[in-house]
Scaffold this motif. Structure first.
Motif, PDB file in Angstrom:
ATOM      1  N   CYS A  15      40.545  42.135  29.136  1.00 29.61           N
ATOM      2  CA  CYS A  15      40.316  42.130  30.572  1.00 29.61           C
ATOM      3  C   CYS A  15      41.525  41.629  31.348  1.00 29.61           C
ATOM      4  O   CYS A  15      42.436  41.031  30.799  1.00 29.61           O
ATOM      5  CB  CYS A  15      39.095  41.258  30.907  1.00 29.61           C
ATOM      6  SG  CYS A  15      37.579  41.823  30.098  1.00 29.61           S
ATOM      7  N   THR A  16      41.503  41.878  32.643  1.00 30.11           N
ATOM      8  CA  THR A  16      42.584  41.462  33.524  1.00 30.11           C
ATOM      9  C   THR A  16      42.360  40.020  33.975  1.00 30.11           C
ATOM     10  O   THR A  16      41.260  39.481  33.848  1.00 30.11           O
ATOM     11  CB  THR A  16      42.641  42.391  34.737  1.00 30.11           C
ATOM     12  OG1 THR A  16      41.364  42.395  35.377  1.00 30.11           O
ATOM     13  CG2 THR A  16      43.002  43.802  34.323  1.00 30.11           C
ATOM     14  N   SER A  18      41.844  38.498  36.767  1.00 26.25           N
ATOM     15  CA  SER A  18      40.800  38.198  37.755  1.00 26.25           C
ATOM     16  C   SER A  18      39.471  38.863  37.415  1.00 26.25           C
ATOM     17  O   SER A  18      38.589  38.986  38.272  1.00 26.25           O
ATOM     18  CB  SER A  18      41.259  38.653  39.149  1.00 26.25           C
ATOM     19  OG  SER A  18      41.480  40.051  39.180  1.00 26.25           O
ATOM     20  N   ALA A  19      39.308  39.283  36.164  1.00 21.11           N
ATOM     21  CA  ALA A  19      38.069  39.957  35.770  1.00 21.11           C
ATOM     22  C   ALA A  19      36.850  39.075  35.983  1.00 21.11           C
ATOM     23  O   ALA A  19      36.908  37.849  35.890  1.00 21.11           O
ATOM     24  CB  ALA A  19      38.157  40.368  34.299  1.00 21.11           C
ATOM     25  N   TRP A  20      35.726  39.722  36.273  1.00 20.62           N
ATOM     26  CA  TRP A  20      34.475  38.990  36.450  1.00 20.62           C
ATOM     27  C   TRP A  20      34.062  38.300  35.151  1.00 20.62           C
ATOM     28  O   TRP A  20      34.184  38.868  34.060  1.00 20.62           O
ATOM     29  CB  TRP A  20      33.360  39.943  36.856  1.00 20.62           C
ATOM     30  CG  TRP A  20      33.404  40.353  38.288  1.00 20.62           C
ATOM     31  CD1 TRP A  20      33.885  41.532  38.790  1.00 20.62           C
ATOM     32  CD2 TRP A  20      32.953  39.593  39.409  1.00 20.62           C
ATOM     33  NE1 TRP A  20      33.767  41.538  40.155  1.00 20.62           N
ATOM     34  CE2 TRP A  20      33.196  40.366  40.568  1.00 20.62           C
ATOM     35  CE3 TRP A  20      32.378  38.326  39.545  1.00 20.62           C
ATOM     36  CZ2 TRP A  20      32.869  39.930  41.850  1.00 20.62           C
ATOM     37  CZ3 TRP A  20      32.051  37.883  40.817  1.00 20.62           C
ATOM     38  CH2 TRP A  20      32.298  38.680  41.955  1.00 20.62           C
ATOM     39  N   HIS A 165      35.346  50.455  34.303  1.00 20.54           N
ATOM     40  CA  HIS A 165      36.403  49.485  33.958  1.00 20.54           C
ATOM     41  C   HIS A 165      36.744  49.472  32.458  1.00 20.54           C
ATOM     42  O   HIS A 165      36.547  48.486  31.757  1.00 20.54           O
ATOM     43  CB  HIS A 165      36.060  48.067  34.455  1.00 20.54           C
ATOM     44  CG  HIS A 165      34.611  47.686  34.360  1.00 20.54           C
ATOM     45  ND1 HIS A 165      34.048  47.129  33.238  1.00 20.54           N
ATOM     46  CD2 HIS A 165      33.621  47.754  35.274  1.00 20.54           C
ATOM     47  CE1 HIS A 165      32.768  46.876  33.464  1.00 20.54           C
ATOM     48  NE2 HIS A 165      32.484  47.242  34.683  1.00 20.54           N
ATOM     49  N   ALA A 195      38.785  49.858  37.731  1.00 17.02           N
ATOM     50  CA  ALA A 195      38.844  48.945  38.865  1.00 17.02           C
ATOM     51  C   ALA A 195      40.249  48.995  39.455  1.00 17.02           C
ATOM     52  O   ALA A 195      41.181  49.553  38.853  1.00 17.02           O
ATOM     53  CB  ALA A 195      38.507  47.529  38.411  1.00 17.02           C
ATOM     54  N   GLU A 197      42.562  46.855  39.689  1.00 19.00           N
ATOM     55  CA  GLU A 197      43.609  46.195  38.908  1.00 19.00           C
ATOM     56  C   GLU A 197      43.791  46.787  37.518  1.00 19.00           C
ATOM     57  O   GLU A 197      44.669  46.349  36.764  1.00 19.00           O
ATOM     58  CB  GLU A 197      43.262  44.709  38.769  1.00 19.00           C
ATOM     59  CG  GLU A 197      41.935  44.480  38.067  1.00 19.00           C
ATOM     60  CD  GLU A 197      41.394  43.066  38.257  1.00 19.00           C
ATOM     61  OE1 GLU A 197      42.182  42.187  38.626  1.00 19.00           O
ATOM     62  OE2 GLU A 197      40.195  42.864  38.036  1.00 19.00           O
ATOM     63  N   ARG A 226      36.969  44.377  41.191  1.00 20.75           N
ATOM     64  CA  ARG A 226      37.640  43.688  40.098  1.00 20.75           C
ATOM     65  C   ARG A 226      37.105  44.200  38.764  1.00 20.75           C
ATOM     66  O   ARG A 226      35.965  44.644  38.663  1.00 20.75           O
ATOM     67  CB  ARG A 226      37.401  42.181  40.200  1.00 20.75           C
ATOM     68  CG  ARG A 226      38.134  41.514  41.336  1.00 20.75           C
ATOM     69  CD  ARG A 226      37.477  40.203  41.754  1.00 20.75           C
ATOM     70  NE  ARG A 226      37.177  39.333  40.603  1.00 20.75           N
ATOM     71  CZ  ARG A 226      36.398  38.255  40.700  1.00 20.75           C
ATOM     72  NH1 ARG A 226      35.845  37.920  41.855  1.00 20.75           N
ATOM     73  NH2 ARG A 226      36.180  37.518  39.630  1.00 20.75           N
ATOM     74  N   HIS A 227      37.959  44.106  37.750  1.00 20.10           N
ATOM     75  CA  HIS A 227      37.571  44.538  36.412  1.00 20.10           C
ATOM     76  C   HIS A 227      36.272  43.835  35.981  1.00 20.10           C
ATOM     77  O   HIS A 227      36.134  42.623  36.123  1.00 20.10           O
ATOM     78  CB  HIS A 227      38.683  44.202  35.411  1.00 20.10           C
ATOM     79  CG  HIS A 227      38.399  44.648  34.027  1.00 20.10           C
ATOM     80  ND1 HIS A 227      38.750  45.899  33.556  1.00 20.10           N
ATOM     81  CD2 HIS A 227      37.782  44.023  32.996  1.00 20.10           C
ATOM     82  CE1 HIS A 227      38.366  46.011  32.300  1.00 20.10           C
ATOM     83  NE2 HIS A 227      37.776  44.894  31.933  1.00 20.10           N
ATOM     84  N   TRP A 229      33.194  44.687  37.171  1.00 17.61           N
ATOM     85  CA  TRP A 229      32.205  44.534  38.247  1.00 17.61           C
ATOM     86  C   TRP A 229      30.844  45.129  37.898  1.00 17.61           C
ATOM     87  O   TRP A 229      29.818  44.585  38.311  1.00 17.61           O
ATOM     88  CB  TRP A 229      32.753  45.124  39.553  1.00 17.61           C
ATOM     89  CG  TRP A 229      32.429  46.554  39.818  1.00 17.61           C
ATOM     90  CD1 TRP A 229      31.367  47.038  40.529  1.00 17.61           C
ATOM     91  CD2 TRP A 229      33.162  47.705  39.371  1.00 17.61           C
ATOM     92  NE1 TRP A 229      31.402  48.414  40.556  1.00 17.61           N
ATOM     93  CE2 TRP A 229      32.490  48.843  39.859  1.00 17.61           C
ATOM     94  CE3 TRP A 229      34.335  47.873  38.624  1.00 17.61           C
ATOM     95  CZ2 TRP A 229      32.944  50.143  39.608  1.00 17.61           C
ATOM     96  CZ3 TRP A 229      34.787  49.149  38.380  1.00 17.61           C
ATOM     97  CH2 TRP A 229      34.095  50.269  38.859  1.00 17.61           C
TER      98      TRP A 229
END
Length: 259
Positions: A15-16, A18-20, A165, A195, A197, A226-227, A229
Motif C-alpha cells: 500500500c501507499t 496514506s492508505a486507509w 486500488h 486511487a 496515489e 486514497r488507496h 478506500w
C-alpha cells in the motif's frame, strides 16, 4: 493497524503511505448469510454464499492484506442477491498483515504457486454448487488485484476481473518479476480502479491499460480517493461512502456485462 508503506526510494510492498487503515466498524460483528468452510488439500478458508436466485455463475473475492472483514462479507452477501454464487477466498490461511514487523517477508510466504493451488480448489468447490466452468469472475482489493492478474497470467480462466486500488506492483517488489510482462499475459476483460496515489502504470494511457483495453478491460481512476478506500475507507465521510458505492456499482455493472 499500519498501512504497508512505499518509501521515497520506491521500494514498495503493497500500500501507499496514506492508505486507509482498517476501520473499527470492519471488526464489528456481522451476521452473514453464508457459511465459513475450507477447500482443498491445504484447507484454505473460504466464506461462501449461494446465489439467492437460480444461477450457474460465480464471483471469487480476494481480500486485501487484512483478510476477511465484516465489510467484505457484506459485499459478498450483496453480490449473491444479484444472482451470483460468491466466495471469499483466504489465500493467507487465517493469517493477516496485522502486527507483522517485516511485511515484505510476510507477503513472500504466499507465492503464486500456493495461490494457484487455493484458487483451483475454490473453483472445484464452486463446480459442486452448480457453477458452470468458465463462468467465474474475480474481484480483488489491493493485494487481491495482484492475485487476479498473476493467476490469469498463469492460466486461470476468469470470466472477468475487477480490482479497486490494485497492488499489482507486488509482482516486482515482493517477487522480483516483471509487472508489465504479467499484465501482457492477462487476456480476460479486467477493470482497474486505481486511487489517485496509485501508480500511473494502472491509469489510462499507460501501455498496461492499452493492452487491457484491447481485451475489453479498462481503467477508471478515482483520483480523489486514497488507496484502500473501498475495502477500508471511513464510511462516516460522505465523499468516501459515495465513492465506495460508486466503485461497487461499477464493479457489478462491469461483471454483469460479460455474461
Amino acid at each position: 493497524f499500519k498501512p504497508i508503506m512505499v518509501t521515497k526510494e520506491g521500494n514498495a510492498t503493497c500500500c501507499t503511505p496514506s492508505a486507509w487503515e482498517l476501520q473499527q466498524e470492519d471488526h464489528e460483528s456481522y451476521s452473514p448469510s453464508g457459511i465459513d468452510t475450507i477447500v482443498g488439500s491445504e484447507k484454505a478458508p473460504v466464506y461462501y454464499i449461494e446465489s439467492l436466485s437460480a444461477s450457474n455463475k460465480a464471483i471469487v473475492i480476494f481480500p486485501d492484506i487484512y483478510g476477511f472483514s465484516s465489510r467484505l462479507r457484506k459485499i459478498a452477501d450483496t453480490l449473491a442477491a444479484k444472482g451470483f454464487h460468491v466466495m471469499l477466498l483466504d489465500c493467507f490461511h487465517g493469517d493477516t498483515a496485522e502486527g507483522k514487523p517485516d511485511l515484505l517477508a510476510w507477503l513472500t510466504k504466499f507465492p503464486h504457486e500456493s495461490i494457484l493451488q487455493d484458487i483451483k480448489a475454490g473453483l472445484e468447490f464452486l463446480l459442486t454448487k452448480g457453477v458452470k466452468e468458465g463462468e467465474v469472475s474475480a474481484i480483488g482489493f489491493c493485494w487481491g488485484g495482484w492475485a487476479i492478474a498473476k493467476s490469469a497470467s498463469e492460466g486461470i480462466s476468469w470470466k472477468s476481473g475487477v480490482s479497486p486500488h490494485p497492488s499489482t506492483k507486488l509482482e516486482k517488489f515482493a517477487f522480483g518479476m516483471d509487472e508489465e510482462l504479467m499484465f501482457s499475459k492477462v487476456s480476460m476483460p479486467f477493470l482497474l480502479m486505481p486511487a489517485g496515489e496509485d501508480p500511473d502504470i494502472l491509469k489510462p494511457g499507460s501501455s498496461v491499460v492499452k493492452k487491457l483495453e484491447e481485451a475489453g478491460g479498462a481503467s477508471v481512476p478515482f483520483e480523489s480517493m486514497r488507496h484502500g478506500w473501498v475495502s477500508r475507507g471511513d464510511l462516516s465521510i460522505p465523499d468516501v461512502k459515495e465513492n465506495i458505492e460508486k466503485a461497487l456499482a461499477q464493479t457489478l455493472e462491469f461483471i454483469e456485462k460479460q455474461y
